[in-house]
Design a protein around this motif. Structure first.
Motif, PDB file in Angstrom:
ATOM      1  N   GLU A  51       0.741  -1.015   0.084  1.00 62.28           N
ATOM      2  CA  GLU A  51       0.045   0.001  -0.090  1.00 62.28           C
ATOM      3  C   GLU A  51       0.892   1.178  -0.003  1.00 62.28           C
ATOM      4  OE1 GLU A  51      -4.178   1.214   2.012  1.00 62.28           O
ATOM      5  OE2 GLU A  51      -2.525   0.173   3.453  1.00 62.28           O
ATOM      6  N   SER A  74      -3.851   7.674  -2.525  1.00 64.43           N
ATOM      7  CA  SER A  74      -3.430   6.431  -1.919  1.00 64.43           C
ATOM      8  C   SER A  74      -3.754   5.066  -2.957  1.00 64.43           C
ATOM      9  CB  SER A  74      -4.286   6.085  -0.756  1.00 64.43           C
ATOM     10  OG  SER A  74      -4.312   7.080   0.218  1.00 64.43           O
ATOM     11  N   TRP A  75      -2.842   4.164  -2.976  1.00 65.51           N
ATOM     12  CA  TRP A  75      -2.937   3.206  -4.062  1.00 65.51           C
ATOM     13  C   TRP A  75      -2.648   1.821  -3.424  1.00 65.51           C
ATOM     14  CZ3 TRP A  75       1.631   1.805  -6.450  1.00 65.51           C
ATOM     15  CH2 TRP A  75       2.751   2.721  -6.488  1.00 65.51           C
ATOM     16  N   ARG A  76      -2.961   0.822  -3.808  1.00 65.02           N
ATOM     17  CA  ARG A  76      -2.510  -0.642  -3.636  1.00 65.02           C
ATOM     18  C   ARG A  76      -1.930  -1.225  -4.778  1.00 65.02           C
ATOM     19  NH1 ARG A  76      -7.984  -1.932  -0.001  1.00 65.02           N
ATOM     20  NH2 ARG A  76      -7.604  -0.927   1.839  1.00 65.02           N
ATOM     21  N   TRP A  78      -0.376  -5.246  -6.001  1.00 64.50           N
ATOM     22  CA  TRP A  78      -0.105  -6.571  -5.996  1.00 64.50           C
ATOM     23  C   TRP A  78       0.801  -7.049  -6.950  1.00 64.50           C
ATOM     24  CZ3 TRP A  78      -4.671  -3.991  -5.520  1.00 64.50           C
ATOM     25  CH2 TRP A  78      -5.474  -4.188  -4.339  1.00 64.50           C
ATOM     26  N   ARG A  88      -6.770   2.136  -7.282  1.00 64.57           N
ATOM     27  CA  ARG A  88      -7.111   3.467  -6.457  1.00 64.57           C
ATOM     28  C   ARG A  88      -8.498   3.143  -5.577  1.00 64.57           C
ATOM     29  NH1 ARG A  88      -6.060   7.379 -10.818  1.00 64.57           N
ATOM     30  NH2 ARG A  88      -6.291   5.743 -12.216  1.00 64.57           N
ATOM     31  N   ASN A 202       2.519   0.032   3.930  1.00 68.73           N
ATOM     32  CA  ASN A 202       2.332  -1.436   4.274  1.00 68.73           C
ATOM     33  C   ASN A 202       2.726  -2.427   3.256  1.00 68.73           C
ATOM     34  OD1 ASN A 202       0.868  -1.475   6.967  1.00 68.73           O
ATOM     35  ND2 ASN A 202      -0.481  -0.224   5.620  1.00 68.73           N
ATOM     36  N   ALA A 209      -1.809 -11.039   2.343  1.00 69.47           N
ATOM     37  CA  ALA A 209      -2.201  -9.694   1.889  1.00 69.47           C
ATOM     38  C   ALA A 209      -3.677  -9.519   2.769  1.00 69.47           C
ATOM     39  CB  ALA A 209      -2.398  -9.281   0.687  1.00 69.47           C
ATOM     40  N   TRP A 211      -6.146  -7.296   1.991  1.00 69.78           N
ATOM     41  CA  TRP A 211      -7.036  -6.909   0.774  1.00 69.78           C
ATOM     42  C   TRP A 211      -6.619  -7.615  -0.525  1.00 69.78           C
ATOM     43  CZ3 TRP A 211      -2.705  -4.733  -0.104  1.00 69.78           C
ATOM     44  CH2 TRP A 211      -2.103  -3.605   0.748  1.00 69.78           C
TER      45      TRP A 211
END
Lengths: 249, 537
Positions: A51, A74-76, A78, A88, A202, A209, A211
């Motif tokens: 993250e 903010s973005w994730r 994988w 996002r 993170n 994970a 999420w």
């Protein structure tokens, strides 16, 4: 037509972000006996989920082209050996990159519409957007790192990091790479009045994970090449109106 | 993937009268051809270099046309080549590019089909559009009617999203391919686009919405069959003999991995694998998805060939060599198709589409649009080599144009992809900046200067973008505009460049070609083909 999107992504990946790793990190505070230092040029980097948050100040001017980006995103992220996903969540948008043999397949995901736009390898080539898998996976161009001054590896709370600093083409860089997960913990870049900072909030092993990427199996996938022939499709009209324009040479 | 069956007995009864007529026709053709060659300055590669030579060349061209009397006999075969989006400016620029890439005089060069003897304009407006999309324009060409946007071989009284199979059947119009199958002819469609894309689909499918290519694209409760399924459940004759193109995922279930891209799956939700069904339902049939398999197909022993070489569209010609699995060229597909179809003594109908000229234009990329046009020209040349003028009508046309222009006053020989220059000195615009000869009236290449807006991912909207300097256009002085990935500038900002509404050209050779003259409505093309094949009632 989608250069702006790509440019935004490439900036996210290759340019700015900053990582604050330790405090929020899921990684153990002390050096673990089995912690490995990952070769950033390795073909297969560890499968991770992460993250990030990116903040920007000022306006960027580059080749008479400009990005109007939000101050904070903010973005994730994988990553496994064949697929990279970015989301996002607050915008309901995502990006998917898949490695299939020698080909790179890219989809832009519109979760609220449950639709996706797919770019074939030829589309990416035509648009002059041919990122290497390594660049996508590291969120940073390894060739850029080679041009920066690298410090010795440091261990902080059991996490190996390496710091890079320097100036490339009028841009001042400060990068901290986490070598246990092969991800940037921090990317800062500055030129003129513009500055961008991306930090890792993170990081988790992919299987751990908290999420997961939004499932996209049922999405209606449109070819990028078909957009011009879907002039009456409300989704395409909406997306095209949102895209803005950027001429590239 | 290959299903073999003992060869069907070919029809062998050839009447003596037919034989005599044939011999006479060949003899006449040879004599005529010898004479014509003597007066063929337009087909020489030598550029006239003086006023006298230009005058003689023009005079000789008129003599050629006076000598080429109309071929009134019926056609046995018809091949319809369609350059999707190949407007006249595209043909001209491609002609110049082909010549320049070969080191010849580009302006004097001619694409293969430009040497055809008959020419007409085609009015492309559809029943409800001034500037049309590919569905009604392709329907016009193969079904003989004008219809509405998005419609695939159904008439203009249907709703764009008609879900009922019964209503769709009532509104359907029989196509030239279907009529050919009814007559026992062989039929085929070749395209570089998805096989379920509008232009190829109009031949074998009837549906109100061109986007319903797989069952997963259909709205809930729809009873009309998706386009891919209609190919396999084709009710006329013995089905298409040749189906070559892209769009594999529309024929495969969403549970099966793609053979070329194992991380990807098909699009079909009904569980049907139509590629398998193809080989199970036809004798002497084959399904191929890569170049090696395609090359291995023996036309003499294959009666029904399905080739789907990409999950979606096939590669642009400029990128084809980079496909790991390999794709045949449009020329190779055309050759294979003709060799399969020509086995039928009753003749054949074949459509060949260069489907990606349109896509490259939409993306504002002239290089790929033009190189795909040259690829179409090569395919036409191959077809001419493999067929006989006296029994095969060949038509080459476009479904619509694009807003693509050739501008400025560049010197003869100036690189067509380059910046406009006179005797090598760049011409400047009103701002003092160089500009390219090729540009678009709208599209993603809009540069916009101080008026530019940019995408704002925060709200998925646009915001005014800051602009460095005072120039309203980019300075192209140091830009390599001949780069294959260069995006030409556009005047009006649009994410995708659009079609254009002006007429397109129809080039024709062979029996019935004399009917191609003047300014014709696009649906006349069907009637020309039908007349040549003796289908006119």
């Amino acid at each position: 037509m989608f250069n702006t999107i790509f440019k935004f992504l490439s900036k996210l990946f290759a340019l700015g972000l900053l990582i604050v790793l330790a405090a929020c990190s899921h990684v153990p505070a002390k050096q673990a006996a089995n912690t490995q230092i990952i070769d950033l040029s390795a073909a297969n980097l560890p499968a991770v989920a992460a993250e990030f948050v990116t903040t920007r100040t000022g306006e960027e001017h580059e080749h008479d082209e400009h990005q109007a980006l939000p101050a904070k995103v903010s973005w994730r992220f994988w990553r496994d050996s064949q697929q990279i996903t970015i989301e996002r969540p607050q915008l309901g948008l995502g990006e998917l990159w898949q490695r299939d043999g020698q080909e790179l397949i890219h989809r832009k995901l519109y979760h609220q519409d449950q639709r996706a736009i797919e770019f074939q390898a030829g589309d990416l080539r035509m648009l002059d957007i041919t990122p290497s898998w390594q660049k996508l996976a590291l969120l940073l161009d390894s060739q850029l790192l080679d041009k920066l001054t690298a410090e010795e590896i440091e261990w902080t709370d059991g996490i190996p990091t390496r710091e890079y600093q320097g100036k490339v083409a009028d841009t001042k860089w400060h990068v901290v790479m986490r070598l246990d997960v092969a991800l940037p913990a921090l990317i800062e870049r500055e030129h003129g009045e513009f500055s961008e900072r991306t930090e890792l909030l993170n990081a988790y092993p992919l299987k751990a994970a908290p999420w997961q990427p939004t499932p996209v199996n049922g999405y209606d996938v449109i070819d990028f090449a078909d957009l011009g022939d879907k002039e009456s499709d409300p989704f395409v009209i909406k997306v095209q109106a949102q895209m803005g324009h950027e001429h590239h040479h | 993937m290959k299903k073999t069956h003992p060869q069907k007995l070919a029809a062998v009864a050839v009447g003596a009268f037919g034989f005599t007529l044939s011999v006479a026709a060949v003899a006449h053709d040879h004599a005529d051809r010898d004479h014509r060659d003597y007066h063929k300055p337009a087909q020489t590669s030598q550029v006239p270099t003086s006023g006298l030579e230009w005058f003689k060349a023009g005079e000789a061209a008129v003599l050629v046309n006076k000598r080429d009397v109309a071929q009134l006999r019926k056609a046995k075969n018809v091949i319809l080549f369609v350059g999707d989006g190949m407007g006249v400016s595209t043909v001209t620029a491609a002609r110049i590019l082909e010549g320049q890439m070969a080191g010849r005089d580009g302006e004097f060069n001619r694409l293969g089909f430009e040497k055809f003897n008959n020419l007409a304009f085609s009015v492309t407006a559809s029943a409800n559009q001034q500037t049309s999309d590919s569905a009604p324009t392709a329907t016009a060409m193969v079904a003989g009617i004008k219809t509405n946007d998005g419609a695939i071989s159904v008439d203009q009284s249907i709703n764009r999203t008609e879900p009922s199979a019964e209503v769709t059947a009532a509104k359907s119009v029989k196509t030239i391919l279907e009529r050919a199958e009814e007559r026992g002819m062989s039929t085929g469609v070749v395209t570089t686009a998805r096989f379920t894309h509008a232009t190829p689909a109009v031949n074998y499918a009837h549906i109100s919405n061109r986007d319903w290519e797989a069952d997963s694209n259909l709205p809930a409760g729809a009873t009309v069959k998706d386009i891919a399924r209609q190919l396999l459940e084709f009710p006329y004759g013995d089905g298409l003999e040749v189906a070559l193109g892209g769009g594999r995922s529309y024929f495969m279930p969403n549970t099966i991995a793609d053979p070329e891209y194992p991380t990807q799956k098909g699009r079909r939700a009904d569980g049907r694998d139509l590629t398998l069904e193809w080989t199970s339902q036809y004798n002497n049939s084959d399904y191929v998805w890569n170049k090696a398999q395609f090359d291995a197909v023996n036309p003499a022993s294959t009666d029904h060939l399905l080739g789907l070489f990409e999950r979606s569209h096939m590669r642009y010609e400029a990128d084809r060599a980079q496909d790991a699995a390999g794709e045949p060229s449009l020329t190779e597909m055309t050759e294979k198709a003709i060799k399969i179809l020509e086995k039928n003594r009753k003749g054949y109908y074949l459509m060949v589409e260069a489907g990606r000229i349109d896509h490259a234009h939409h993306a504002g990329n002239a290089y790929r649009a033009l190189t795909d046009t040259v690829a179409l020209s090569d395919a036409v040349k191959k077809a001419k080599q493999l067929t006989r003028d006296e029994d095969t009508l060949i038509l080459v046309t476009a479904d619509h144009s694009h807003v693509f222009t050739i501008a400025g006053y560049p010197s003869r020989g100036n690189p067509i992809l380059g910046k406009t220059a006179v005797d090598g000195i760049a011409t400047k615009d009103g701002l003092g900046l160089p500009y390219t000869t090729l540009t678009y009236a709208n599209g993603p290449g809009w540069t916009g200067g101080l008026q530019r807006k940019e995408f704002n991912p925060a709200n998925e909207g646009t915001v005014a973008a800051a602009y460095a300097g005072s120039k309203l256009r980019p300075d192209l002085t140091a830009v390599d505009t001949a780069n294959p990935n260069y995006m030409q500038e556009a005047t009006v900002p649009m994410s995708a460049e659009t079609h254009a509404g002006e007429d397109v050209a129809i080039y024709a050779d062979g029996p019935g070609a004399y009917l191609v003259r003047g300014t014709l409505e696009q649906n006349v093309i069907y009637h020309v083909m039908a007349d040549a094949l003796g289908m006119r009632k």
